[in-house]
Design a protein around this motif. Structure first.
Motif, PDB file in Angstrom:
ATOM      1  N   UNK A   1       8.858   8.849   4.261  1.00 33.65           N
ATOM      2  CA  UNK A   1       9.819   7.776   4.524  1.00 33.65           C
ATOM      3  C   UNK A   1      10.473   7.367   3.228  1.00 33.65           C
ATOM      4  N   UNK A   2      11.780   7.075   3.277  1.00 32.09           N
ATOM      5  CA  UNK A   2      12.537   6.821   2.050  1.00 32.09           C
ATOM      6  C   UNK A   2      13.226   5.465   2.115  1.00 32.09           C
ATOM      7  N   UNK A   3      12.601   4.424   1.594  1.00 29.67           N
ATOM      8  CA  UNK A   3      13.274   3.119   1.570  1.00 29.67           C
ATOM      9  C   UNK A   3      14.543   3.172   0.731  1.00 29.67           C
ATOM     10  N   UNK A   4      15.496   2.266   1.031  1.00 24.15           N
ATOM     11  CA  UNK A   4      15.391   1.341   2.109  1.00 24.15           C
ATOM     12  C   UNK A   4      16.307   1.730   3.274  1.00 24.15           C
ATOM     13  N   UNK A   5      17.120   2.816   3.108  1.00 22.68           N
ATOM     14  CA  UNK A   5      17.966   3.211   4.243  1.00 22.68           C
ATOM     15  C   UNK A   5      17.589   4.575   4.806  1.00 22.68           C
ATOM     16  N   UNK A   6      16.427   5.042   4.417  1.00 19.41           N
ATOM     17  CA  UNK A   6      15.905   6.276   4.998  1.00 19.41           C
ATOM     18  C   UNK A   6      14.479   6.044   5.466  1.00 19.41           C
ATOM     19  N   UNK A   7      14.215   4.837   5.981  1.00 21.81           N
ATOM     20  CA  UNK A   7      12.875   4.513   6.467  1.00 21.81           C
ATOM     21  C   UNK A   7      12.496   5.460   7.592  1.00 21.81           C
TER      22      UNK A   7
ATOM     23  N   UNK B   1       0.824  -1.209   0.000  1.00 24.02           N
ATOM     24  CA  UNK B   1       0.000   0.000   0.000  1.00 24.02           C
ATOM     25  C   UNK B   1       0.860   1.261   0.000  1.00 24.02           C
ATOM     26  N   UNK B   2       1.824   1.311   0.905  1.00 24.37           N
ATOM     27  CA  UNK B   2       2.607   2.548   1.041  1.00 24.37           C
ATOM     28  C   UNK B   2       3.508   2.788  -0.176  1.00 24.37           C
ATOM     29  N   UNK B   3       4.124   1.734  -0.721  1.00 26.34           N
ATOM     30  CA  UNK B   3       4.930   1.907  -1.938  1.00 26.34           C
ATOM     31  C   UNK B   3       4.054   2.405  -3.091  1.00 26.34           C
ATOM     32  N   UNK B   4       2.889   1.792  -3.218  1.00 23.65           N
ATOM     33  CA  UNK B   4       2.022   2.157  -4.330  1.00 23.65           C
ATOM     34  C   UNK B   4       1.614   3.620  -4.228  1.00 23.65           C
ATOM     35  N   UNK B   5       1.299   4.068  -3.033  1.00 23.46           N
ATOM     36  CA  UNK B   5       0.869   5.454  -2.846  1.00 23.46           C
ATOM     37  C   UNK B   5       2.050   6.415  -2.984  1.00 23.46           C
ATOM     38  N   UNK B   6       3.202   6.006  -2.512  1.00 29.02           N
ATOM     39  CA  UNK B   6       4.352   6.910  -2.564  1.00 29.02           C
ATOM     40  C   UNK B   6       4.874   7.100  -3.985  1.00 29.02           C
ATOM     41  N   UNK B   7       5.020   5.979  -4.704  1.00 25.36           N
ATOM     42  CA  UNK B   7       5.678   6.046  -6.015  1.00 25.36           C
ATOM     43  C   UNK B   7       4.701   6.045  -7.189  1.00 25.36           C
ATOM     44  N   UNK B   8       3.433   5.672  -6.941  1.00 25.75           N
ATOM     45  CA  UNK B   8       2.460   5.621  -8.026  1.00 25.75           C
ATOM     46  C   UNK B   8       2.654   4.419  -8.920  1.00 25.75           C
ATOM     47  N   UNK B   9       3.682   3.643  -8.658  1.00 27.83           N
ATOM     48  CA  UNK B   9       4.045   2.492  -9.468  1.00 27.83           C
ATOM     49  C   UNK B   9       4.904   1.612  -8.578  1.00 27.83           C
ATOM     50  N   UNK B  10       4.783   0.285  -8.714  1.00 32.71           N
ATOM     51  CA  UNK B  10       5.670  -0.578  -7.944  1.00 32.71           C
ATOM     52  C   UNK B  10       5.786  -1.931  -8.623  1.00 32.71           C
TER      53      UNK B  10
ATOM     54  N   UNK C   1       8.609   1.155   6.107  1.00 32.93           N
ATOM     55  CA  UNK C   1       9.409   2.364   6.297  1.00 32.93           C
ATOM     56  C   UNK C   1       8.726   3.637   5.846  1.00 32.93           C
ATOM     57  N   UNK C   2       7.462   3.510   5.398  1.00 29.33           N
ATOM     58  CA  UNK C   2       6.712   4.648   4.844  1.00 29.33           C
ATOM     59  C   UNK C   2       5.443   4.841   5.663  1.00 29.33           C
ATOM     60  N   UNK C   3       5.096   6.091   5.960  1.00 29.42           N
ATOM     61  CA  UNK C   3       3.878   6.357   6.727  1.00 29.42           C
ATOM     62  C   UNK C   3       2.658   5.872   5.955  1.00 29.42           C
ATOM     63  N   UNK C   4       1.693   5.290   6.684  1.00 30.15           N
ATOM     64  CA  UNK C   4       0.494   4.764   6.010  1.00 30.15           C
ATOM     65  C   UNK C   4      -0.755   5.579   6.313  1.00 30.15           C
TER      66      UNK C   4
ATOM     67  N   UNK D   1      11.295  15.820   1.899  1.00 32.10           N
ATOM     68  CA  UNK D   1      11.900  14.790   1.045  1.00 32.10           C
ATOM     69  C   UNK D   1      10.843  14.165   0.136  1.00 32.10           C
ATOM     70  N   UNK D   2       9.639  14.053   0.646  1.00 32.38           N
ATOM     71  CA  UNK D   2       8.573  13.464  -0.154  1.00 32.38           C
ATOM     72  C   UNK D   2       8.100  14.419  -1.251  1.00 32.38           C
ATOM     73  N   UNK D   3       8.297  15.718  -1.041  1.00 30.91           N
ATOM     74  CA  UNK D   3       7.896  16.715  -2.040  1.00 30.91           C
ATOM     75  C   UNK D   3       8.684  16.584  -3.339  1.00 30.91           C
ATOM     76  N   UNK D   4       9.903  16.056  -3.239  1.00 27.94           N
ATOM     77  CA  UNK D   4      10.761  15.943  -4.425  1.00 27.94           C
ATOM     78  C   UNK D   4      10.026  15.245  -5.561  1.00 27.94           C
TER      79      UNK D   4
END
Lengths: 361, 361, 361, 361
Positions: free
Chosen positions: B222-228, A109-118, B286-289, B353-356
């Motif tokens: 949250x930034x996988x995988x070493x910036x969770x 869920x979180x990857x999909x929402x963060x990146x829009x693709x996984x 590692x990402x907020x849900x 960081x997520x704004x990028x």
């Protein structure tokens, strides 16, 4: 943003998806002139690899490391050390049924929402398969630390409610590796093994605790005030898949003690200053004090279980989900070498960071 | 090496010794156009400052912040925000007697060995007085987060064996601030207060646990995988003076649960995907849900106690030591705003960081 | 994002606006145990400060440094060194007339568009007044380098078409400081001085070239392949206000030479390997080779001139603009200490970076 | 220390030795959802590869890229993009005779002294073969920039004394690629080609200048005051093998101009603010102003020449050396795609860095 690197002076960058072409890493800042024992490195990978026993996932991977750079005539040269491990047993079709479902407590869920693709195949980048990169990089770090007389040893402290006796302190690598759960206390190990076999049958999972002891650490590693060794270890451990907690020395239990009980008195032993007790866990003010560094990491039970769970798919519909595929009933036995690897890398990095000042003290 | 900065896109650099001229910080990467409420920032500092109640150190500091740069006509400009807080009540003579003694479980020994030199007055750089810089920087972060609808709230969960009931969930800021121990459950607060008054009289100290709840966090930080995000919070918390442990969501207790009990089922609520439970503590992979982020930090009892302890001086002689001076019997009440501040800074950094990627998903 | 820090192991963070309360900096990673000569540091600031001669801006600033942390009993302690310089002669009213106009070739337009807000008084953060922070930080670096036998010397090579003879190699600090233009060749210096006095009268400005020579550098500084010493120096120099070009060793002229003319033959001298010539400018493959490091920096004429220019205001209207206020006709004489400072800081940082490997070669 | 990565938010890590198993790179921070055209990337590598014409080294490498991670169904996923290029035509025996000799103006001496060990085969890590990694990473950056309407174009401005007319401005990619020297002015190209053929016959080499023009850059890229876009470009260019100088806009020539001649007046055109001239080279105060970014890089003649030179071996004995093997008479034609690649990567990184503030202005 860029966040797939770990470390400061000694740094590694990790890449690869669970069902992509390869996993791999690049270690940068590794000192020149260190003898590189490839068998040792492969052995560390074997400790983590799937299929090694009845209580871990049967995915069939040799996890053979291929070195691409940085070694010349058996020694490191100071240039980047790159390696890959090809993925072989990718049964991506196993995952067709979960391409559109968010698995509970997974990163779908979180990857999909963060990146829009996984890349959903096998969890893609969020898969714990990525930890093989950490184990390989940690193995190089261990070679560096061995030269400095520093040793890192982790083991299974507890699984579920089954806990090793605190009084047991025979932490030899041989005892730890003598059973598939990596618990040096053989009676505890047997109970854990039975518990895990039962969970495999039930299609369920469970958590546990890994303890790590680092010996031979010189006084002085750690960089106040935002590069404390304790904080660096916590960061490393909480970045491992499924970890939920970190404590050092007396940890959460120690909060109930008075300062007068908890303080580690200084004594003189063989001409050197030592502490009488080690409630500090080997680190004071963020800097190693020469005592063993002792910490623990809590891991939850794996999210992937074949028991039926309620979830939601990408269109927002409720679904019943049974995660088939090949999974571990407990991450702890395979997390032991991962904890060791990350601890070794942190210590090696801080060992080099401390060298910066070698001339000035 | 350089290690007095914290954060990535939003970063602060801290300076100052307990008995030097001033403490201070520089915040870099703070976005332009944010209204800066100086009263709010001073109020946060006041929550941390010494002398605020009978159960904290009586050192007399106004801890008044002086802004030096980065604000123009009441708003941030995108340039570095620098501030200082002058040290005033420096009774360095109090520390003359410890100039040559390593205080047990303090950073005296490790600093001295690492740097070969240390400003011993009041602990110098290792003093918890440095946390005022964190509180000020966190206050700026809170102003940024408020604009984004994110709120950070910490409180005293337990001191020694005295623990707030888990079932109590009325976490209003007013209740928390209504007593000097910062525990929202008033009955627990009173017990803790009595306990601490007793310890002051005895010249001893004790530990405790702070819990932190962050609400309004969007999915995706949250930034996988070493910036969770979980690792970043652990790093921040384990860097606070006297912290010994960190856990998120179900934490150390959760390791005893089965995956089928622990997994957070996804459900649809008001058209959005949510989790039914929150054992994950608001972070998955590692990402907020989107759920509340919930974590706990264990703090040991302060090392400085007036009870007599055994120790060693710099020449290697055994000594009996009673640390006079002015100390807290428990760090937890004053650690509450520090935990909040560091949590706010981590979240604000990850928010940026997520704004990028804002254009790319 | 955070971008007001410079350096890696040795790092400084800069803050302050031209007409704000203060300029200042924090140096992190400075080794412990170095004697700090405050008079030396103030002297370096004096070389850069306004009002020092008839050919520089008459803004009246003492530029007195106030140390806030990091020094104990006259020595560095390894903790952050913070300092401030209060702004005193802020005639912000001078700038009222340009609050709404984009000055040609200034940073007004780009700052306004990037941040949506800018402290326009005296150029705010974009003002060359910020370089005083660089000079102070460089002065600390020089103290570190002096211990290592490394010396940094810059001077005015040319202003406009007036150029010092290449053959002149008497580069003593005394000769350089003996005239207000900082050119060691006295006849050239006099011509430049006359030229600049004429430009002051005309309300115009001009550019020039600073050359820098660093002697005593050991072999081995520089970190291939993206931390080359040449690249680090270029980055430092092109970050100085008004710089337009950087070249090292034979530079732009050398491109016309054949490899057989340009290559620096190795010879043995006093038992050590040296190069016969120094077209490389002391750096080969990004690493210092033990020869003098020699580079040049081109600076354009200051953008602020009182001659009338065409420009545009924030509403998009064409305006005629004469920049009143107090300005330099040429940045070169005051850029000399800035070039030295940044060069010293780069070398000191790389000196420490090279220490990491001290045990391994 | 770790120094084989380049970039901040968008970052790549490079590995590989000239005669090792493979060269490769990992790009971290690349945004998700970008279509990846592998043919385009291979085409960029082909522009740099050896053996492409009579005036470059005949080493026979296909330089075929193999992707390992980060792409799913033709699109980037936000996870690290890793690739390798196998080395094939490694005639390491060619280098047996130089294993113990320091080649003049090469990195042999400095690498050996810095690391105590070096893979001497083909220059090992110091070989310009490493620039293929830059070209591949830059190709990914170009795909990102193309989406944003930004284009990067470099070309051969001069070789030795042969210089393209300044007045010639027809900089089409087709004209540039229409001849092996990559000079858009065909008459100049022919002269250069003849010159280089002559130098191949003589066993000598020569330098030259590459110019680069970046169009379509929005206002606002660049991060004052230590992440200025001009400084970032200088750092990138001075890190390319054999580069000796960098200048932007009016550069070294411009220092002779008065401010009144040099300043770029602002005008209004089609409702937008522009500059009438572009002496600034598209960057003011370290931030892009919307005009074309224009800079030049000076490259010296290759150090490897077959003409006999004097040198020293590792035992300190004088030797006569003729570097056989396969070398370029001039790096400029193959440096063109390297300059483009590094420029594209810098711009893409700063494009993302500028996104951080997208909500706040």
């Amino acid at each position: 943003m860029a966040s797939n690197s770990f470390g400061e002076l000694l740094k590694f960058t990790s890449f690869g998806e669970s069902h992509g072409a390869a996993m791999g890493g690049v270690i940068d800042g590794f000192p020149p002139g260190i003898s590189i024992d490839l068998d040792f490195i492969q052995h560390q990978l074997n400790r983590r690899k799937p299929g090694q026993s009845a209580i871990v996932t049967p995915r069939n991977e040799s996890d053979s490391i291929e070195l691409l750079s940085g070694i010349f005539e058996g020694k490191s040269t100071g240039t980047p050390i790159a390696f890959i491990v090809r993925n072989k047993d990718q049964r991506s079709k196993d995952y067709g049924n979960i391409a559109n479902v968010y698995r509970p407590s997974h990163a779908d869920f979180t990857y999909h929402k963060k990146y829009g693709i996984a890349d959903y195949r096998g969890g893609g980048r969020s898969s714990a398969r990525e930890t093989l990169v950490r184990v390989a990089c940690g193995a190089f770090a261990k070679l560096l630390l061995k030269n400095a007389g520093i040793h890192v040893l982790a083991f299974t402290k507890s699984v579920g409610e089954i806990m090793m006796p605190d009084a047991f302190t025979n932490l030899s690598p041989e005892l730890i590796e003598s059973n598939p759960v990596r618990c040096p206390h053989q009676n505890t190990a047997r109970q854990i093994e039975l518990k895990l076999e039962k969970l495999v049958a039930e299609g369920d999972s469970i958590g546990g605790v890994v303890e790590c002891v680092i010996s031979g650490v010189p006084v002085g590693l750690g960089e106040p005030v935002y590069g404390k060794l304790s904080a660096a270890l916590a960061n490393a451990m909480m970045g491992i898949n499924a970890s939920k907690g970190f404590e050092i020395g007396s940890g959460f239990q120690g909060v109930q003690k008075h300062g007068s009980q908890q303080n580690d008195s200084f004594i003189v032993e063989n001409g050197g200053v030592k502490t009488k007790t080690n409630n500090s866990g080997g680190i004071q003010g963020g800097i190693s004090n020469g005592a063993d560094i002792v910490f623990r990491v809590a891991f939850k039970g794996p999210a992937s279980i074949s028991k039926t769970q309620k979830s939601v798919d990408k269109t927002g519909k409720s679904v019943n989900l049974s995660v088939t595929g090949r999974h571990d009933p407990c991450v702890v036995p395979r997390a032991v070498p991962v904890v060791e690897a990350m601890a070794a890398f942190v210590i090696a990095d801080h060992y080099l960071r401390n060298e910066v000042y070698c001339k000035f003290r």
